[in-house]
Scaffold this motif. Structure first.
Motif, PDB file in Angstrom:
ATOM      1  N   PRO A  14       0.810  -1.229   0.000  1.00 33.82           N
ATOM      2  CA  PRO A  14       0.000   0.000   0.000  1.00 33.82           C
ATOM      3  C   PRO A  14       0.839   1.274   0.000  1.00 33.82           C
ATOM      4  O   PRO A  14       0.402   2.296  -0.553  1.00 33.82           O
ATOM      5  CB  PRO A  14      -0.833  -0.118   1.280  1.00 33.82           C
ATOM      6  CG  PRO A  14      -0.222  -1.196   2.081  1.00 33.82           C
ATOM      7  CD  PRO A  14       0.534  -2.075   1.161  1.00 33.82           C
ATOM      8  N   ILE A  27      -4.318  -0.279   2.663  1.00 30.19           N
ATOM      9  CA  ILE A  27      -4.557  -1.672   2.285  1.00 30.19           C
ATOM     10  C   ILE A  27      -6.052  -1.929   2.143  1.00 30.19           C
ATOM     11  O   ILE A  27      -6.871  -1.407   2.907  1.00 30.19           O
ATOM     12  CB  ILE A  27      -3.937  -2.635   3.319  1.00 30.19           C
ATOM     13  CG1 ILE A  27      -3.920  -4.075   2.806  1.00 30.19           C
ATOM     14  CG2 ILE A  27      -4.666  -2.554   4.642  1.00 30.19           C
ATOM     15  CD1 ILE A  27      -2.903  -4.366   1.769  1.00 30.19           C
ATOM     16  N   LEU A  28      -6.396  -2.732   1.164  1.00 33.76           N
ATOM     17  CA  LEU A  28      -7.798  -3.085   0.929  1.00 33.76           C
ATOM     18  C   LEU A  28      -8.140  -4.344   1.726  1.00 33.76           C
ATOM     19  O   LEU A  28      -7.326  -5.263   1.824  1.00 33.76           O
ATOM     20  CB  LEU A  28      -7.991  -3.347  -0.570  1.00 33.76           C
ATOM     21  CG  LEU A  28      -9.424  -3.432  -1.088  1.00 33.76           C
ATOM     22  CD1 LEU A  28     -10.085  -2.075  -1.070  1.00 33.76           C
ATOM     23  CD2 LEU A  28      -9.435  -3.983  -2.519  1.00 33.76           C
ATOM     24  N   THR A  32      -5.656  -3.506  -3.906  1.00 31.54           N
ATOM     25  CA  THR A  32      -4.936  -2.349  -3.356  1.00 31.54           C
ATOM     26  C   THR A  32      -4.176  -1.622  -4.464  1.00 31.54           C
ATOM     27  O   THR A  32      -4.194  -0.378  -4.542  1.00 31.54           O
ATOM     28  CB  THR A  32      -3.962  -2.811  -2.256  1.00 31.54           C
ATOM     29  OG1 THR A  32      -4.707  -3.506  -1.247  1.00 31.54           O
ATOM     30  CG2 THR A  32      -3.241  -1.634  -1.640  1.00 31.54           C
TER      31      THR A  32
END
Length: 822
Positions: free
Chosen positions: A275, A282-283, A341
């Protein structure tokens, strides 16, 4: 001026003594972490040279470069070094260096344990390397399958070197596992709730748990094999009721989680770096945490997929095949979260990102071949071929080495405080990436064509020549890449210009300090309100340097950090950490004496070293604690907290819980082995069972009850109750010794007696340890260390005493029941 004075005081408290004494006695997590990383890289270089020799041998058919005996040592040492001396220690080093900084603490929970782990790793690894130079390196494969590794087929000390050296190194891994787990759960910045922890900490927490439960089966298997080789107790000998398959079960109970123990920390680095490189957050944080925990759980249900060709029942084949393919789901969740991300951010193709791209390509290919090998018919065709070697390297190099190279470039400014000098890293990447794929992709093909693993030669008529030649060329290209990487790092360390703080504009706490980091990390500890504290408060580092956070003052020359509630992150107490000490290196040195005595066959001397370890351990524990109550102390932010000597649920108590969990796992593995042999091995039931008796079980039960009841009646002045509890443990010891000496057949006669003797030895050892701890507690009451609000040590002693009593009863019943039932 106030901030400058604070930094000077903290430096005086946390710094090392000058010269060699400071080096030997340092327990600082940054020092120990760097040593692990440098040591692991040195072993990686040695393992890499061995790989070059292997590829030189296989470059041409019927090569006379090395003979089969040397080749056996080469591939055994290559695998052992990469698995035990490079991959795990490298992640340990990264964890020890980074974790306190990411969590907002000043050190790990047990600094002296960190140092002990380092010295055990160094001494144990050195035993293996010296043995290799002396020509007596292990040569039965890094998995050391019996009967090949048994005394009949490996009569020299080669297998003993592996068993004793690796077990010595594993002490380091167990120290790290306990250290990491307790540090993550307890030593975080105030406000860092469990759902605000950095993802790297989640990955390390799962890894530490896997090590706690994954390493004990291997340690047990190694102990049993070494006993069989040294004393002839037949655990793995079918003619006397043993089974070589028991070793495979114990080894792969460790071996398969080992793959994830190596991969997960690297994946944690990916989740941290990616990220930042994508300039976003971050996803799917929650999905990633769930995927990590699922991987950690599932990894313990897959060990049999390494044994598909050993003749296990079809039902078991189907179960373990399904479980093996199931692992692809949490792995895919992570991969898609990382891709998402990247998609949602603005990726920068900087050097760490380049290595992450390499990771994606190589690891995904390795994962796909892993799914292929999870399918039983394919595995039975490809088993023990070069295809498996290729798959293993795609997973481990893709899943660990490439992320570690990305991590090296990402965190090097933190270690060195310096910028890169030349653009050698990009060239190194392409040499490594191309060389790696040229080496190992070809092995998929040779494996599918039937080329076996671990064989030193092949015929030109097999048609594998050009593929092997390309593999060898690729391996040397890759070696040039690693050499260039080493030069690049060296140039940055010695010639790079000083770097600014937080060069990547990251959001995690390790960048909220000056670089390179001072020995105490933070002048004052942060208050955290989100997952990316530096994104929420960009000037946090400056405020902490001014002493505006928690513990922004010094007192009594103590090394202080904060313990928090493991769920809410609310401050709980002030942890007083020990200073630099000679105890870790002394303990490791005496342990080295034990292992060397065993290796030399001086079995009568070896126990003396264990007595020495016990004496040092007594001294180690004695230096903790205090003889007076301090009450609550100012911790900053207007809050007063008790010191760790007066708190409940201390790091010492939690460390004991995890240590006992590991010990109980070893005991459970031993019971599994006993049941496995009884139900599967030939020549069971044994020709002679233990004689019927009532005396010893009654004595053991009485001792256990006394120990359990008396230890609960111990108060601040409970010396009598402690003596009664110790008497109970001694009764347990006496009962078990009588059972083994008077009732049990000779342990060399059958696996039944051998296993029973080891079960008894486990219980006797723990009862002896518990009795010693009870005596220690009695002495501590007399000296004034226990009393007033300082009762934490009694809670720890109770844990160990209860475990010993429980294990003693189980061991006694296990020994006595067959005689009663027969």
């Amino acid at each position: 001026m106030k901030a400058l004075k604070l930094h000077q005081e903290l430096t005086a408290i946390w710094r090392n003594a000058p010269g060699w004494r400071g080096t030997l006695c340092s327990v600082n997590h940054s020092d120990i972490g760097k040593r692990f990383i440098v040591g692991a890289f040195a072993f990686f270089a040695i393992g890499g040279v061995l790989a070059m020799l292997i590829r030189a041998q296989l470059a041409t058919p019927a090569s006379a470069f090395v003979g089969p005996e040397v080749y056996n040592q080469l591939f055994t040492m290559h695998g052992s070094i990469m698995m035990f001396l490079f991959a795990i220690p490298m992640f340990e080093g990264l964890a020890l260096y980074l974790l306190p900084k990411m969590l907002g603490a000043r050190d790990m929970a047990y600094p002296r344990l960190s140092a002990l782990g380092w010295w055990c790793y160094l001494f144990g690894g050195s035993i293996l390397i010296v043995a290799m130079l002396a020509g007596v390196a292990p040569d039965a494969g890094w998995f050391l399958y019996p009967p090949l590794s048994g005394k009949q087929w490996t009569p020299g000390i080669n297998s003993d070197v592996w068993l004793l050296g690796i077990t010595f190194v594993e002490i380091s891994a167990m120290c790290a596992a306990i250290e990491i787990a307790v540090s993550i759960l307890r030593l975080r910045a105030p406000g860092m709730r469990i759902d605000r922890m950095p993802l790297f900490a989640w990955y390390l927490l799962a890894t530490a748990a896997m090590m706690l439960f994954g390493f004990p089966p291997l340690i047990l298997g190694s102990i049993l094999l070494e006993i069989e080789r040294a004393f002839g107790w037949p655990f793995y000998t079918p003619a006397l009721g043993g089974s070589p398959l028991l070793w495979q079960h114990l080894f792969w109970l460790f071996g398969h989680p080992e793959v994830y123990i190596i991969f997960l920390p690297a994946a944690g680095a990916v989740s941290t770096i990616l990220p930042v490189m994508a300039r976003t957050r971050i996803l799917a944080y929650g999905a990633l945490v769930a995927a990590v925990m699922a991987l950690a759980f599932l990894s313990f249900g897959l060990w049999v997929h390494h044994m598909f060709t050993t003749g296990i029942p079809h039902m078991a084949l189907g179960f373990f095949s399904a479980a093996s393919t199931l692992v692809a789901i949490p792995t895919a969740v992570q991969v898609f979260a990382w891709i998402g991300t990247l998609w949602s951010g603005r990726p920068q193709m900087k050097l760490p990102m380049l290595y992450l791209i390499g990771f994606f390509v190589v690891f995904v290919l390795g994962g796909l071949t892993g799914v292929m090998l999870a399918v039983v018919p394919f595995d039975q065709q490809a088993h023990d071929t070069a295809f498996v070697t290729a798959h293993l390297h795609y997973v481990l190099v893709g899943g660990f080495v490439f992320p570690m190279l990305a991590a090296a470039y990402y965190w090097l400014p933190h270690f060195t405080g310096r910028e890169r000098v030349m653009q050698l890293g990009e060239t190194a990447f392409w040499l490594i990436f191309v060389g790696f794929n040229l080496t190992f992709f070809m092995m998929h093909l040779t494996g599918l064509l039937g080329m076996p693993r671990r064989i030193d030669t092949y015929s030109d008529a097999m048609g594998w020549t050009w593929l092997n030649l390309l593999s060898s060329v690729g391996s040397f290209v890759m070696a040039f890449g690693f050499a260039l990487f080493t030069i690049d790092v060296g140039l940055q360390i010695w010639l790079g210009r000083h770097h600014r703080r937080n060069p990547w504009h990251a959001g995690t706490l390790e960048w909220a300090m000056a670089i390179p980091a001072p020995a105490y990390n933070f002048a004052s500890l942060p208050q955290v309100a989100g997952r990316d504290p530096l994104y929420d408060q960009p000037d946090l580092g400056v405020a902490l340097a001014r002493g505006e956070g928690w513990l922004g003052a010094t007192r009594h020359g103590w090394r202080e950090t904060l313990a928090v509630d493991m769920v809410t992150g609310e401050p709980d107490h002030i942890v007083i950490l020990p200073g630099n000490s000679w105890l870790p290196i002394a303990t490791a040195g005496v342990l080295a004496g034990f292992f060397l005595a065993m290796l030399a066959g001086l079995y009568w001397i070896a126990p003396l070293f264990l007595v020495g370890v016990g004496a040092i351990g007594w001294r180690w524990a004695w230096t903790n604690g205090a003889r007076e109550d301090y009450g609550t102390l100012p911790a900053g932010q207007g809050v007063a907290l008790p010191p760790s000597t007066e708190a409940l649920g201390t790091t010492g108590w939690w460390g004991s819980v995890f240590a006992l969990a590991a010990s109980a796992t070893l005991f459970a593995s031993l019971l599994f082995g006993y049941a496995f042999l009884w139900t599967v091995a030939p020549d069971w039931p044994p020709p002679q069972l233990i004689a019927r008796t009532v005396l010893e079980p009654s004595l053991a039960l009485l001792g256990a009850v006394l120990a359990i009841v008396a230890v609960r009646r111990v108060g601040p002045d409970g010396r009598t109750a402690l003596a009664v509890a110790a008497g109970g443990q001694i009764a347990l010891i006496l009962a078990l010794v009588l059972l083994v000496v008077l009732r049990l057949p000779s342990p060399a006669s059958h696996a039944y007696a051998a296993t029973g003797a080891v079960v008894a030895a486990y219980a006797i050892f723990h009862a002896t340890l518990a009795a010693t701890m009870l005596a220690f507690a009695r002495a501590r009451i007399a000296s004034g260390h226990i009393g007033g609000a300082r009762l934490g040590e009694l809670r720890i002693v109770r844990l160990w005493s209860d475990h010993a009593a429980g294990a003693g009863v189980v061991a006694t019943l296990l020994l006595a029941l067959p005689g009663w039932i027969a």
